[in-house]
Scaffold this active site. Structure first.
Site, PDB file in Angstrom:
ATOM      1  CB  CYS A   1      24.737  13.755  54.412  1.00  0.00           C
ATOM      2  SG  CYS A   1      25.764  12.322  54.308  1.00  0.00           S
TER       3      CYS A   1
ATOM      4  NE  ARG B   1      26.688  16.462  49.312  1.00  0.00           N
ATOM      5  CZ  ARG B   1      26.890  15.926  48.132  1.00  0.00           C
ATOM      6  NH1 ARG B   1      27.006  16.687  47.081  1.00  0.00           N
ATOM      7  NH2 ARG B   1      26.992  14.636  47.996  1.00  0.00           N
TER       8      ARG B   1
ATOM      9  CD1 TRP C   1      17.618  14.827  52.810  1.00  0.00           C
ATOM     10  CD2 TRP C   1      17.807  12.683  52.220  1.00  0.00           C
ATOM     11  NE1 TRP C   1      16.467  14.453  52.176  1.00  0.00           N
ATOM     12  CE2 TRP C   1      16.550  13.155  51.799  1.00  0.00           C
ATOM     13  CE3 TRP C   1      18.139  11.349  51.953  1.00  0.00           C
ATOM     14  CZ2 TRP C   1      15.627  12.350  51.135  1.00  0.00           C
ATOM     15  CZ3 TRP C   1      17.222  10.549  51.288  1.00  0.00           C
ATOM     16  CH2 TRP C   1      15.982  11.050  50.884  1.00  0.00           C
TER      17      TRP C   1
ATOM     18  CG  ASN D   1      27.342  11.442  50.560  1.00  0.00           C
ATOM     19  OD1 ASN D   1      27.835  11.937  49.566  1.00  0.00           O
ATOM     20  ND2 ASN D   1      26.091  11.061  50.583  1.00  0.00           N
ATOM     21  N   GLY D   2      26.295   8.266  51.816  1.00  0.00           N
ATOM     22  CA  GLY D   2      26.023   7.106  50.968  1.00  0.00           C
ATOM     23  C   GLY D   2      25.139   6.105  51.688  1.00  0.00           C
TER      24      GLY D   2
ATOM     25  CD  GLU E   1      11.167  22.194  36.247  1.00  0.00           C
ATOM     26  OE1 GLU E   1      11.029  20.962  36.340  1.00  0.00           O
ATOM     27  OE2 GLU E   1      11.957  22.832  36.967  1.00  0.00           O
TER      28      GLU E   1
ATOM     29  CE  LYS F   1      11.746  23.814  40.618  1.00  0.00           C
ATOM     30  NZ  LYS F   1      12.149  22.895  39.702  1.00  0.00           N
TER      31      LYS F   1
ATOM     32  CD  GLU G   1      11.332  20.598  43.294  1.00  0.00           C
ATOM     33  OE1 GLU G   1      12.332  19.878  43.332  1.00  0.00           O
ATOM     34  OE2 GLU G   1      11.244  21.597  42.530  1.00  0.00           O
TER      35      GLU G   1
ATOM     36  CG  HIS H   1      -8.891  10.447  28.091  1.00  0.00           C
ATOM     37  ND1 HIS H   1      -9.638   9.578  27.347  1.00  0.00           N
ATOM     38  CD2 HIS H   1      -8.555  11.454  27.259  1.00  0.00           C
ATOM     39  CE1 HIS H   1      -9.743  10.024  26.104  1.00  0.00           C
ATOM     40  NE2 HIS H   1      -9.086  11.165  26.033  1.00  0.00           N
TER      41      HIS H   1
ATOM     42  CE  LYS I   1      20.870  22.886  43.371  1.00  0.00           C
ATOM     43  NZ  LYS I   1      19.506  22.972  42.850  1.00  0.00           N
TER      44      LYS I   1
HETATM   45  N1  GLU Z   1      23.163   6.264  55.260  1.00  0.00           N
HETATM   46  C1  GLU Z   1      23.617   7.314  56.145  1.00  0.00           C
HETATM   47  C2  GLU Z   1      22.550   7.671  57.171  1.00  0.00           C
HETATM   48  O1  GLU Z   1      21.376   7.445  57.006  1.00  0.00           O
HETATM   49  C3  GLU Z   1      24.086   8.523  55.395  1.00  0.00           C
HETATM   50  C4  GLU Z   1      22.986   9.125  54.583  1.00  0.00           C
HETATM   51  C5  GLU Z   1      23.401  10.138  53.542  1.00  0.00           C
HETATM   52  O2  GLU Z   1      24.363   9.987  52.815  1.00  0.00           O
HETATM   53  O3  GLU Z   1      22.667  11.126  53.420  1.00  0.00           O
HETATM   54  O4  GLU Z   1      22.896   8.210  58.189  1.00  0.00           O
END
Ligand code: GLU
Length: 591
Positions: A2, A27, A73, A99-100, A468, A472, A475, A491, A586
């Site tokens: 995020c 993000r 995200w 974020n993480g 590629e 696209k 996506e 095959h 992204k």
């Molecule tokens: N792990 C956190 C969540 O799920 C943050 C996710 C992220 O960095 O997108 O809320």
């Protein structure tokens, strides 16, 4: 994956935070939230869906002296208001955006639960807030509480933190990006990347892992391992972070149009007709002395690296390309004297950062990156920027062009072969003419309107263009699409061919033309509707689209311009959100 933004000082917080989130929502965009600090109290607003949904519940002119915001995200816990950030500690003393991913959140949750602490959300993030609060309640200062929590947490995090009753915007960073910005006037800010900070800040510092600290409107104090550290702030060019659509209806269309220009810019940056290639000699020597060039990437960057590896191989170098998230499992050969090239638009791709951890610092590496000063750019022993400018649309377009062109130029420099630079310029012209023929591609996209499945086929370099383009189409137009080398169809995959299934065949190589055209006949005989996209030199009557001829190894540029536009135009016909396709983000900063 995020996006985070925060600020303290002389700011219009509502505007600063919401406009910052809009610049970061590439993000992640499943939910959003923000918190204001005002007179010791913190007010919280969160909404599922877009930043607009959040804006509709945040009052105009909301008072505040600091603020933090987040676009999510989800990695842990569904998309709900309670799981949106900011997350609060159990006692509402700590509010933070994250974020993480916290790898040991279950253990930490159990540790806190034993102390009687309960949880409101399903996120890993809430555990960090309550862990910091646990240390506060043990008598630690906010900074020491953050440090205490950092010592217990395994995983990746960029954090912006507010404490009830304590002014100051706190931060911490490990393995997720966080940039601090020093403002014009009495302002200090932070964000996941530079874009949200460009209007309010003049000096910027990308944080190293393990850094934490606090900012007031006048000062920033940072620490690492309990010791005070100095941060080096430097300026950045605002142009590189422009969010202007410049009259285009979508960022993706604007960025497709910019692709050929990015190729020319790379040639201009690294080659001049009088002096030849301008790359650093030490870099070229390191590559030349290796026994194999190993290219690592994910998604579009992987396809660019596949084409680049083939280009190195056909020019007499030994090269192999691998998907970064697989390479880390140790299942591929390790050359004795490798030279690693890591390809990433954002420079923050978590899987590539794991590759760097495995490679170590002794082996030479080259980052092919778009985002300046990003983690991969800083950690590789060499870096070359593709200079594509900000790429906003989630689906990569112009970055692919820049990545492949730049890697081909490196190969040209190793061979001292000026025809590579010339070939890229010719391919840029060809791709530009493809883009100018958008009406013809739109007529083809109309025939794809009801397609649930599609195939892209090619041989040699044309196959990479198929991969590629197929990505696209998946996506942004949500078509189930497969890319196969022409010879591989028999095959297995040919069993999937049904009446009217659209198949795009790329024909950019005269020598392979006969073979791929006979593969197309086999598909036609089984009811498929083929669309042959050919280079002028090997085109035949009845081909669906013909692009200006380039050497076969450069054909992926015009072919992919076709694939990008086909996918874009189909996405628009289907009424989809082309710049922000579902489930994607992204910059993939989680594993
Ligand atoms: N792990 C956190 C969540 O799920 C943050 C996710 C992220 O960095 O997108 O809320």
């Amino acid at each position: 994956m995020c996006g985070i933004v925060g600020g303290i000082g002389n700011l219009d917080y509502r505007e600063f935070l919401l406009s910052g989130l809009r610049k970061l929502d590439y993000r992640g965009y499943d939910s959003a939230g923000l918190a204001f600090y005002n007179n010791g109290k913190i007010s919280l607003y969160r909404a599922v869906g877009s930043v607009d949904n959040l804006a509709s519940i945040v009052p105009e002119g909301h008072p505040g002296t600091a603020g933090i915001a987040h676009t999510r995200w989800a990695t842990h816990g569904g998309v709900t208001v309670e799981n949106a950030h900011p997350q609060r500690s159990y006692d509402k003393k700590v509010y933070l955006v994250h974020n993480g991913v916290i790898d040991n959140y279950k253990e930490l949750k159990a540790f806190l639960a034993e102390k009687g602490i309960t949880f409101r959300s399903d996120t890993d993030t809430e555990v960090i807030a309550s862990l910091i609060s646990y240390f506060l309640n043990e008598g630690e200062s906010p900074l020491n509480a953050i440090h205490g929590a950092m010592k217990m947490i395994d995983g990746s995090y960029a954090l912006a933190i507010l404490f009830t009753g304590t002014p100051g915007l706190y931060f911490a960073k490990n393995k997720s990006p966080l940039v601090l910005g020093r403002g014009k006037g009495r302002i200090n800010c932070l964000a996941s990347d530079y874009a949200p900070l460009m209007d309010s800040c003049t000096g910027f510092a990308a944080l190293e892992d393990g850094t934490y600290g606090v900012m007031s409107q006048n000062a920033v104090i940072a620490f690492k391992d309990g010791r005070n550290i100095a941060l080096a702030f430097s300026s950045r060019d605002k142009e590189d972070y422009s969010y202007d659509l410049e009259g285009y209806p979508h960022f993706m269309l604007k960025e497709i149009h910019e692709g050929p220009g990015v190729m020319r810019k790379n040639v201009k940056n690294h080659y001049d007709a009088a002096n030849g290639y301008l790359f650093d000699k030490k870099l070229l020597d390191q590559i030349a002395e290796s026994d194999e060039i190993v290219l690592l990437g994910c998604g579009s960057s992987h396809y660019a690296s596949e084409a680049a590896a083939a280009f190195f191989n056909t020019n007499g170098f030994r090269a192999a390309s691998y998907i970064a998230s697989e390479w880390i499992h140790g299942i591929y050969p390790r050359p004795k004297k490798p030279f690693y090239i890591l390809i990433s638009q954002s420079g923050e791709t978590a899987d590539l950062i794991s590759c760097l951890d495995m490679i170590g610092e002794e082996t030479p590496t080259l980052g092919i990156v778009n985002a300046k000063d990003s983690t991969i750019a800083r950690r590789c022993s060499n870096v070359l920027y593709i200079e594509a400018g900000l790429e906003v649309a989630v689906a990569s377009t112009k970055s692919f062009f820049g990545q492949l062109a730049l890697m081909m130029l490196v190969c040209g420099a190793l061979r001292k072969d000026k025809t590579v630079a010339e070939g890229i310029l010719a391919a840029a012209d060809s791709a530009e003419q493809v883009i100018a023929m958008a009406d013809q591609i739109d007529a083809i996209s109309e025939k794809f309107i009801a397609a649930r499945d599609a195939f892209f086929v090619g041989r040699g370099f044309d196959f990479f263009a198929g991969e590629e383009s197929s990505l696209k189409l998946k996506e942004i137009a949500y078509v189930h699409s497969e890319a196969y080398p022409g010879g591989e169809l028999k095959h297995g995959p040919i069993a999937l061919i049904e009446k009217d299934i659209p198949v795009v065949a790329f024909v950019g190589n005269e020598e392979l033309s006969k073979l791929i055209r006979s593969n197309v006949e086999e598909l036609l005989a089984r009811g498929a509707t083929p669309y042959i996209v050919s280079s002028k030199g090997c085109s035949k009557e009845g081909d669906a689209f013909v692009f200006p001829e380039v050497r076969p190894e450069f054909a992926p540029f015009p072919e992919i311009a076709f694939g990008q536009l086909l996918s874009y135009l189909l996405s628009i016909r289907r009424g989809l959100n082309v710049d922000k396709p579902r489930n994607l983000a992204k910059s993939v900063t989680v594993h």
